[in-house]
Design an enzyme around this catalytic site. Structure first.
Site, PDB file in Angstrom:
ATOM      1  N   VAL A   1       0.843  -1.199   0.000  1.00  0.00           N
ATOM      2  CA  VAL A   1       0.000   0.000   0.000  1.00  0.00           C
ATOM      3  C   VAL A   1       0.878   1.249   0.000  1.00  0.00           C
ATOM      4  O   VAL A   1       0.640   2.188  -0.765  1.00  0.00           O
ATOM      5  CB  VAL A   1      -0.957   0.005   1.206  1.00  0.00           C
TER       6      VAL A   1
ATOM      7  N   GLU B   1      -2.034  -2.747  -7.685  1.00  0.00           N
ATOM      8  CA  GLU B   1      -2.693  -3.737  -6.829  1.00  0.00           C
ATOM      9  C   GLU B   1      -1.933  -3.691  -5.527  1.00  0.00           C
ATOM     10  O   GLU B   1      -0.756  -4.043  -5.477  1.00  0.00           O
ATOM     11  CB  GLU B   1      -2.627  -5.104  -7.498  1.00  0.00           C
TER      12      GLU B   1
ATOM     13  N   CYS C   1      -1.395 -12.128  -2.348  1.00  0.00           N
ATOM     14  CA  CYS C   1      -2.274 -10.958  -2.214  1.00  0.00           C
ATOM     15  C   CYS C   1      -3.685 -11.387  -1.851  1.00  0.00           C
ATOM     16  O   CYS C   1      -4.462 -10.587  -1.344  1.00  0.00           O
ATOM     17  CB  CYS C   1      -2.270 -10.134  -3.479  1.00  0.00           C
TER      18      CYS C   1
END
Lengths: 509, 509
Positions: free
Chosen positions: B214, B236, B273
């Site tokens: 992030v 992503e 993920c």
């Protein structure tokens, strides 16, 4: 196109903005779950109501914008046709892009589950109305129609240039939606610059859509991008829309090109986002004085708002003062009863191609009835200018009717460059007048838009407000109707059967 | 997933970055103009070369990442299958979304010109490789494959976690493309954090694609959005991937759920993920201790890089220290010969649902082998947790095999919420293991991605690197082949005939 915030713009109260956003968030779960056909009927009902109230809406818009009855009648028709086209998109259902992959135990990468993917509404959309289309890009315009069609509630930030037209239109939209059974909050209108900013920062808003100036649009784009959770912001900002005339076109129909150009850049007092702002001519023709003469014959036209007029006046003076620029036709300002000034058009000559590149302001949109002409001496010069142009909605190319090999070669080179700089390439016509249809593309690289992969005109505009969701091994009852085995909505679907994937095996495997 | 910049990351020279970008910009005009079938053959050739070099690539990746041979063999296969799938997408041609609207002099809004719209490549794409898939999300991974397929040259920013694997893969890709006749600059690899930032700011780069953390992804998104000309950035980032177990599922197959969950959250040492980071159980079952027991039996697994290990250690300690949190299984750290530590997994109990909402860090991704379980007492509590979860790639729901009416009702409510919070809803399975196929959606609301309308896995990933261009009244020779009247590429097309539009007339008109 340019969107100008008026001085006297009233501000919606914070409570009212909050109320609208809460209602929109609540409505999303209902309106977005309606079957596409039910939403189609509601959109058609909105179109019917706008038609029924047409006379009164047009009268109000004439008072507020100074636009002529014929223009506004056509624009309202465009608005209702847009709503009906999106209704047809919903009835067709292929906009949902449903793809089913069957379970495949023998899949090349190991057992593949049942996967079903379709588009769903993104959530409440904040639409900023434009000044220059009080119907087609305003309250019930293309952004609203496409967002509602997608299943997204709309919070519309009204443009201060036509507040009463906005209010009346919003009343029609709200009533027609309510009569169709749509939940309160499916459509709401707010006013005020700060209200518009506050709403864009609200976590309940899932996307923004805007048509207006580069400065206003960029400020809003930046707000959307800098949220804790950035959201898509579909802005249509400023576009120079270069038009190129080949030597062949000049030889065959110089008069037609001259008249067409003047007609296009002065149409609607030059307040179209597709106004051709610069015309590139072969060097040494008689076209510049001919175009100047025609420009001088255009009667004064009132601009939409005092803010636009002020900006136009300043910008035109700035351009005329660029070293090397010749004023071929100097527009004059006229006072009109409304208080918003009218202008006759201005035509500038860039001087040289070099001058265009040294003074990039000549290649930026000036919203209003002005244009620049420049003369190129070679394809290299022409390409250099097009390469210096920022992203544009359109590029126009005027050619001979039957171009010879040399001209074909020239055109092919121009088209390659034009496709990189713009979203629509117009041949032997003018960019103003944007057909509302499936194949339309009204979008282009920045600054013409903030989202090059999208259009704000035509049925593909619905894509902006949809996002995919995939369901893996879902029991039928838990699927959205469009993905259920029995296909109750009868939407077109692409199906990948088990075994289809065997072709991806390697030669060995 | 998490992408960690290593200390010792070498920096590409500014000259070399410049050279790559210049070559990419030049290549764009050639590679992007190749027929889709010719590009398909080149992608297939890349896949064949990767297969041919498979043993050596896998051996290198084992050394650098500590991942097992079986895993890497499967991953390389996925990588080549992806390339071959995109080749098939190109051979099919429907990805171009060609729409033709015939000239229509009787169009409801006035004469309609001939308009032809199709997608074209967006331009050079900057791809940031991920740490956790040294093949499938790295040099020749899905982002590279989909961008090349779209006709976009790729400048790949290598991940420092597997530099030799990256270099070898890049050599294979470059050679195979060159042997297929692709221009130099169609693919290039650069290294270094600053080089990656500089390239993203370069006007020749038209889009970015990223898989990682992030913090890293948001920093790059902000750079892309704050350029003078903002570009799309497909990041992503991080995802918690909540999994819900209904009372029915617990009754029917508690053992299977416990084992499946532990298997999924510890798979690949929790470095996927789609790792399910939080499990929501009905209150008062025996599942938490059962899951804890199974967690305690999982052997230590090496993390991908020291950077990831360091962040994981810190983050796990932070979560364990949250007031009210119980450590059900405490993982231990093991030194391994590579120098990158291995961990046994950690399982935490959130305490109460209220605790989850008070400490949102419990609902954020922790990249590595840890997970949180929480117990809900009612649907309201369950909904409150899901509403507090940030955007996620997936939501998983475990149900009874034949749910009764009450459970169906519960599931329907969960699905509605899950569709808002994520891009894929998984039933009675686990989110790790993402099928590469047309119906896949690997994307979701922020922070799981920066572009909710897109996927980075599956054939729809090509959409990210395409943009529409419309041609109005173009002479046939000036059209891209896919839009020419004779359809020489034989691509599927949607055609709007003249007269089709009459249905949009108003009842009166």
């Amino acid at each position: 196109m340019t969107n100008t915030f008026e001085q006297a713009e009233p501000e919606e109260s914070q409570d009212e903005v909050e109320r609208c956003l809460t209602a929109a968030a609540t409505a999303a779960a209902v309106w977005g779950q309606w079957s596409p056909r039910r939403r189609a009927d509601a959109l058609s009902a909105v179109a019917d109501s706008l038609d029924a109230e047409g006379a009164s809406l047009i009268a109000e818009a004439m008072r507020e914008t100074g636009l002529a009855e014929g223009r506004l009648t056509g624009e309202l028709k465009r608005t209702t046709v847009q709503l009906r086209m999106f209704a047809d998109v919903l009835r067709d259902g292929s906009y949902l892009r449903v793809v089913l992959d069957r379970q495949d135990t023998d899949f090349v990468l190991g057992p593949r589950p049942d996967l079903r993917r379709g588009l769903m509404p993104i959530g409440p959309v904040l639409v900023y109305a434009a000044s220059n289309f009080p119907f087609a890009f305003s309250v019930a315009g293309g952004d609203t129609a496409s967002a509602l069609a997608a299943g997204c509630p709309v919070v519309l930030k009204a443009h201060p240039g036509h507040p009463n037209t906005s209010r009346k239109t919003a009343d029609v939209v709200r009533s027609a939606l309510a009569a169709s059974g749509a939940p309160e909050g499916t459509f709401a209108m707010i006013a005020g610059r700060q209200a518009g900013v506050r709403a864009l920062q609200d976590p309940r808003v899932a996307a923004g859509a805007f048509t207006g100036s580069v400065s206003g649009g960029r400020a809003l784009f930046d707000i959307a991008a800098s949220r804790p959770d950035p959201i898509p912001f579909y802005g249509e900002l400023g576009s120079i829309n270069p038009a190129v005339v080949t030597a062949g076109a000049e030889r065959e129909r110089a008069d037609q090109v001259a008249a067409g150009f003047v007609g296009s850049f002065t149409l609607g007092a030059g307040q179209f986002c597709t106004k051709p702002g610069i015309l590139l001519l072969p060097r040494g023709t008689g076209l510049p004085p001919q175009i100047a003469k025609l420009t001088g014959e255009v009667p004064p036209a009132r601009l939409l708002t005092s803010g636009i007029a002020e900006r136009y006046r300043e910008r035109t003076e700035e351009l005329a003062a660029v070293p090397g620029v010749d004023v071929l036709a100097r527009g004059a300002e006229h006072e009109v009863p409304s208080g918003v000034p009218a202008f006759t058009p201005t035509l500038l000559h860039a001087g040289s191609v070099e001058n265009l590149r040294e003074h990039p302001v000549l290649l930026e949109e000036n919203f209003g009835p002005s244009a620049v002409v420049a003369e190129y001496g070679s394809d290299d010069e022409l390409h250099a200018v097009l390469a210096a142009v920022q992203g544009s909605l359109t590029v126009t190319i005027h050619t001979a009717g039957e171009p010879d090999d040399a001209e074909r070669h020239q055109i092919t080179g121009l088209v390659a460059l034009a496709a990189q700089r713009s979203g629509r390439i117009v041949f032997n016509d003018w960019p103003t007048g944007v057909a509302v249809t499936a194949a339309q593309q009204h979008g282009g690289p920045y600054p013409s838009t903030t989202a090059v992969a999208h259009t704000s005109v035509g049925t593909a505009a619905i894509d902006r407000f949809l996002r995919p969701v995939a369901y893996q091994n879902a029991p039928d009852f838990a699927l959205p109707p469009a993905l259920r085995e029995s296909n109750p909505l009868e939407v077109p679907r692409t199906v990948g059967e088990a075994g289809d994937s065997r072709r991806w095996r390697t030669p060995q495997g």
